[in-house]
Write an enzyme that holds these catalytic residues in place. Structure first.
Site, PDB file in Angstrom:
ATOM      1  N   HIS A  76       7.952 -11.039   1.365  1.00  0.00           N
ATOM      2  CA  HIS A  76       7.993 -12.425   0.871  1.00  0.00           C
ATOM      3  C   HIS A  76       8.777 -12.522  -0.446  1.00  0.00           C
ATOM      4  O   HIS A  76       8.328 -13.142  -1.412  1.00  0.00           O
ATOM      5  CB  HIS A  76       6.587 -13.027   0.750  1.00  0.00           C
ATOM      6  CG  HIS A  76       5.624 -12.292  -0.148  1.00  0.00           C
ATOM      7  ND1 HIS A  76       4.277 -12.258   0.103  1.00  0.00           N
ATOM      8  CD2 HIS A  76       5.799 -11.585  -1.290  1.00  0.00           C
ATOM      9  CE1 HIS A  76       3.656 -11.578  -0.843  1.00  0.00           C
ATOM     10  NE2 HIS A  76       4.559 -11.169  -1.701  1.00  0.00           N
ATOM     11  N   HIS A 119       0.896 -15.069  -7.103  1.00  0.00           N
ATOM     12  CA  HIS A 119       1.653 -14.504  -8.215  1.00  0.00           C
ATOM     13  C   HIS A 119       1.390 -15.321  -9.484  1.00  0.00           C
ATOM     14  O   HIS A 119       2.292 -15.923 -10.066  1.00  0.00           O
ATOM     15  CB  HIS A 119       3.146 -14.476  -7.888  1.00  0.00           C
ATOM     16  CG  HIS A 119       3.496 -13.697  -6.659  1.00  0.00           C
ATOM     17  ND1 HIS A 119       3.303 -14.196  -5.381  1.00  0.00           N
ATOM     18  CD2 HIS A 119       3.990 -12.443  -6.500  1.00  0.00           C
ATOM     19  CE1 HIS A 119       3.690 -13.294  -4.493  1.00  0.00           C
ATOM     20  NE2 HIS A 119       4.114 -12.225  -5.148  1.00  0.00           N
ATOM     21  N   GLU A 151       1.359  -3.982  -2.030  1.00  0.00           N
ATOM     22  CA  GLU A 151       1.245  -5.191  -1.199  1.00  0.00           C
ATOM     23  C   GLU A 151       1.114  -4.861   0.283  1.00  0.00           C
ATOM     24  O   GLU A 151       0.610  -5.678   1.065  1.00  0.00           O
ATOM     25  CB  GLU A 151       2.466  -6.093  -1.418  1.00  0.00           C
ATOM     26  CG  GLU A 151       2.536  -6.719  -2.798  1.00  0.00           C
ATOM     27  CD  GLU A 151       3.783  -7.562  -3.002  1.00  0.00           C
ATOM     28  OE1 GLU A 151       3.925  -8.144  -4.088  1.00  0.00           O
ATOM     29  OE2 GLU A 151       4.624  -7.631  -2.084  1.00  0.00           O
TER      30      GLU A 151
END
Length: 280
Positions: free
Chosen positions: A12, A59, A240
């Site tokens: 992403h 984030h 991640e």
């Protein structure tokens, strides 16, 4: 009952969203990245999921060091694109699936997973970039989305084994929902990358491709990878990848691989993408 019809993994990278939003997708550099998603766009247009359960990490948009949930499920009716410092992405807001989301929350909590229930939050590139890669740039997203945020930013993140087990519980939750829905589970983030320090720009293609092999063929081995190995081999942000294990756990023991794509670089990261279906 609701049914999990497929699983998707994808990076992403925020720069991917910027390339799309600023009309740069046709440039040679970015064309190589987006070419890996042409199959996905055709495939998902035919699949037409009702709901995407989208695993991503925030984030510092919805959460901050003031509040760090390990697992957070979005149960609201709508989630708007977050302003990450340069304005929200010019993409549609996300329509949630509150009834299914709350059923999943209840099922997972009663299955001994501690979730944070979030009725209102904005969603950042971690969620919107995968939607753009899979669906393009529509006026509205063609399905409902349940955001599921995992803390992989502030130590300690959950282990791969915990994420894999959560995926198995997620499958039980979805299949116990009284509604005829086609649900896809997406695991996003990764692959190898580091954004700071002496190893900034690290890309480990050997580790990435081994992880792609494991996630398809030996998820138990992928789930056993410890935090320190992710950090050493895939960089500080490579952790991640534990989010992909939630998707994989939801698909069952055996899967068929419909599509695989790997490319470096995209910005300063490696891009990985899989489309999987549970084997008959």
């Amino acid at each position: 009952m609701a049914k999990i019809t497929a699983g998707v993994t994808t990076s992403h990278v925020p720069a991917i969203g910027a390339a799309l939003d600023n009309g740069r997708a046709g440039e040679p550099y970015w064309q190589k990245v987006f070419s890996g998603y042409e199959f996905a766009k055709r495939w998902i247009a035919e699949e037409k999921p009702d709901v995407v359960f989208l695993v991503y990490n925030d984030h510092a948009s919805a959460f901050s060091l003031d509040l760090i949930p390990t697992f957070a499920i979005g149960t609201g009716e709508r989630f708007n694109p977050a302003d990450e410092g340069w304005g929200p992405r010019p993409v549609p807001g996300v329509e949630g699936a509150p009834e299914l989301a709350f059923h999943i929350a209840q099922s997972l909590i009663l299955d001994d997973f501690d979730l944070t229930i979030v009725n209102k939050m904005d969603v950042d590139h971690g969620l919107t970039v995968p939607l753009s890669l899979m669906f393009g740039q529509p006026d509205a997203w063609p399905c409902k989305v349940i955001p599921f945020a995992v803390n992989v930013v502030q130590y300690p993140p959950p282990s791969g084994a915990r994420c894999y087990a959560l995926g198995k519980a997620l499958r039980r939750a979805i299949e116990s929902f009284d509604g005829d829905l086609k649900v896809q589970v997406w695991g996003t983030g990764g692959m190898s990358h580091q954004l700071q320090g002496p190893r900034a720009g690290l890309i480990n293609a050997e580790f990435d491709n081994r992880f792609l092999d494991l996630i398809v063929n030996d998820p138990e081995a992928a789930a056993a990878i410890p935090h320190v190995e992710y950090i050493r081999e895939a960089g500080s942000e490579g952790i991640e990848l534990v989010m992909w294990l939630i998707m994989r756990g939801a698909l069952g023991d055996k899967v068929d691989q419909l599509h695989r794509f790997y490319h470096v670089p995209a910005s300063n990261t490696a891009v990985g993408h899989l489309i999987l279906k549970g084997a008959a």
